[in-house]
Write an enzyme that holds these catalytic residues in place. Sequence first.
Site, PDB file in Angstrom:
ATOM      1  N   GLY A  72     -48.185  -7.954 -26.067  1.00 40.72           N
ATOM      2  CA  GLY A  72     -49.200  -7.190 -25.358  1.00 40.72           C
ATOM      3  C   GLY A  72     -48.912  -6.975 -23.890  1.00 40.72           C
ATOM      4  O   GLY A  72     -49.151  -5.884 -23.352  1.00 40.72           O
ATOM      5  N   ASN A 152     -60.897 -10.286 -23.634  1.00 42.84           N
ATOM      6  CA  ASN A 152     -60.288 -11.487 -24.194  1.00 42.84           C
ATOM      7  C   ASN A 152     -61.067 -12.760 -23.880  1.00 42.84           C
ATOM      8  O   ASN A 152     -60.885 -13.774 -24.547  1.00 42.84           O
ATOM      9  CB  ASN A 152     -58.849 -11.641 -23.686  1.00 42.84           C
ATOM     10  CG  ASN A 152     -58.765 -11.566 -22.165  1.00 42.84           C
ATOM     11  OD1 ASN A 152     -59.209 -10.591 -21.566  1.00 42.84           O
ATOM     12  ND2 ASN A 152     -58.190 -12.578 -21.544  1.00 42.84           N
ATOM     13  N   GLN A 180     -56.838  -8.031 -28.272  1.00 38.13           N
ATOM     14  CA  GLN A 180     -57.840  -8.863 -28.947  1.00 38.13           C
ATOM     15  C   GLN A 180     -58.537  -8.133 -30.086  1.00 38.13           C
ATOM     16  O   GLN A 180     -59.167  -8.777 -30.934  1.00 38.13           O
ATOM     17  CB  GLN A 180     -58.884  -9.344 -27.943  1.00 38.13           C
ATOM     18  CG  GLN A 180     -58.361 -10.294 -26.892  1.00 38.13           C
ATOM     19  CD  GLN A 180     -57.920 -11.635 -27.472  1.00 38.13           C
ATOM     20  OE1 GLN A 180     -58.405 -12.080 -28.508  1.00 38.13           O
ATOM     21  NE2 GLN A 180     -56.988 -12.290 -26.797  1.00 38.13           N
ATOM     22  N   SER A 200     -50.476  -7.176 -30.007  1.00 37.33           N
ATOM     23  CA  SER A 200     -49.560  -8.305 -30.095  1.00 37.33           C
ATOM     24  C   SER A 200     -49.795  -9.050 -31.404  1.00 37.33           C
ATOM     25  O   SER A 200     -50.923  -9.415 -31.721  1.00 37.33           O
ATOM     26  CB  SER A 200     -49.792  -9.244 -28.908  1.00 37.33           C
ATOM     27  OG  SER A 200     -48.805 -10.241 -28.844  1.00 37.33           O
ATOM     28  N   HIS A 202     -49.201 -12.072 -32.585  1.00 33.27           N
ATOM     29  CA  HIS A 202     -49.667 -13.451 -32.699  1.00 33.27           C
ATOM     30  C   HIS A 202     -51.169 -13.595 -32.517  1.00 33.27           C
ATOM     31  O   HIS A 202     -51.721 -14.690 -32.671  1.00 33.27           O
ATOM     32  CB  HIS A 202     -48.910 -14.367 -31.724  1.00 33.27           C
ATOM     33  CG  HIS A 202     -49.329 -14.250 -30.296  1.00 33.27           C
ATOM     34  ND1 HIS A 202     -50.078 -15.213 -29.664  1.00 33.27           N
ATOM     35  CD2 HIS A 202     -49.092 -13.299 -29.370  1.00 33.27           C
ATOM     36  CE1 HIS A 202     -50.287 -14.861 -28.402  1.00 33.27           C
ATOM     37  NE2 HIS A 202     -49.695 -13.705 -28.201  1.00 33.27           N
ATOM     38  N   THR A 238     -31.673  -4.872 -29.264  1.00 34.72           N
ATOM     39  CA  THR A 238     -31.620  -5.088 -30.702  1.00 34.72           C
ATOM     40  C   THR A 238     -32.996  -5.433 -31.253  1.00 34.72           C
ATOM     41  O   THR A 238     -33.714  -6.257 -30.680  1.00 34.72           O
ATOM     42  CB  THR A 238     -30.642  -6.239 -31.036  1.00 34.72           C
ATOM     43  OG1 THR A 238     -29.359  -5.911 -30.498  1.00 34.72           O
ATOM     44  CG2 THR A 238     -30.533  -6.458 -32.529  1.00 34.72           C
ATOM     45  N   CYS A 326     -53.595 -17.267 -20.316  1.00 38.73           N
ATOM     46  CA  CYS A 326     -52.631 -16.857 -19.296  1.00 38.73           C
ATOM     47  C   CYS A 326     -52.987 -17.399 -17.918  1.00 38.73           C
ATOM     48  O   CYS A 326     -52.173 -17.347 -17.003  1.00 38.73           O
ATOM     49  CB  CYS A 326     -52.547 -15.327 -19.251  1.00 38.73           C
ATOM     50  SG  CYS A 326     -52.057 -14.596 -20.821  1.00 38.73           S
TER      51      CYS A 326
END
Length: 394
Positions: A72, A152, A180, A200, A202, A238, A326
Amino acid sequence: MEKLIYLDNAATTALKPEVLEKMMPYLKENYSNPSSIYSFAQKANKAVNDARSAIAGILGAKEREIYFTSGGSEGDNWAIKGAADLLKEKGKHIITSKIEHHAVLYTCEYLERQGYEVTYLDVDENGIVSPQSVEEAIRPDTILISIMFANNEIGTIEPIKEIGEIASKHGILFHTDAVQAFGHVPVNVDELHIDMLSASAHKFHGPKGIGFLYLREGAKIGTLIHGGAQERSRRAGTHNVPGIVGMAAAASIAAEEMEKNIAKETQVRDYAINRILEEVPYARLNGDRKNRLPNNINICFRFIEGESMLIMLDQKGICASSGSACTSGSLDPSHVLLAIGLPHEIAHGSLRLTLSAETTKEDMDYVIDHIKVTIERLRSMSPLYEDFVKKNPV
């Protein structure tokens, strides 16, 4: 530790076993680089393309509008910096809100140092951005509007459709940080008039280190990483094939189970909120009671310090937070709670509990019982609380 109740799903979620199973072949036997031309590599290439198609389908987007990222924060940075770079001849004004994730706020601050102007919109006491305030902030040199889908910390869901319609009407790019929201509530980019969306894996039971940016066809932004032809030459490097496959698998499961999960999480969430507010004095729910993520509970308790509360809950096997992961090392109160009008001394006593579909009422009973004991113990050591009780006898 005998018991573990994990209630920090806004920070990260558990990888689903079936998602790991989908990833394993690309960590072992199908390890090829999907950009290579030989037939062995085409298995990986097909897996990447299938994943792109699956995510596009969930969003109501086209396959070529999905770009894979590391998560994210990268998506937010790319959308905002990329738009600013490519549209600087048109203007240098950006609109966002005061409650955005720091991946948006710090990116905007960086652009301000490069000569851009940013309007940071206020929110109401529930953390809602007024569409009217968005429209009133638009100037002839406005090139981008970035408003998060759902907060969030306090879980408030923003009026994204209305804001998207305003941006579209004025011909301005509209980005939303949906980290979120995606995988937890329905998101259709066409219905909501979204030009760019970051997510994101996860956050919805996928692997860490992988995400995507939706970029509407025709909405051009600058290249993120130079050096290769990957992601249509816009993001070199990659491909993380196992991560991409895992993200698509997790997104597909989340979409399939969304209606059931929303109903279950909302029921457990509301049960917990009602118990806490009824049984713990001087507690305040943060965020909109109705327009909020189904798994989010954010409550401030007066006369206590959030960090002490988290440590004591951790000793009972309860994983929670006082805000964004964060900023967990910061001693400053949450910028989100300050933005909704809470004074510092109350904002410091915040607790965020974010559930999963596996969280039960019995889990929450255990948690709330320990919250009550913890709050009572911490307040018994607070001279501020003692003075307050003396001045305000029941």
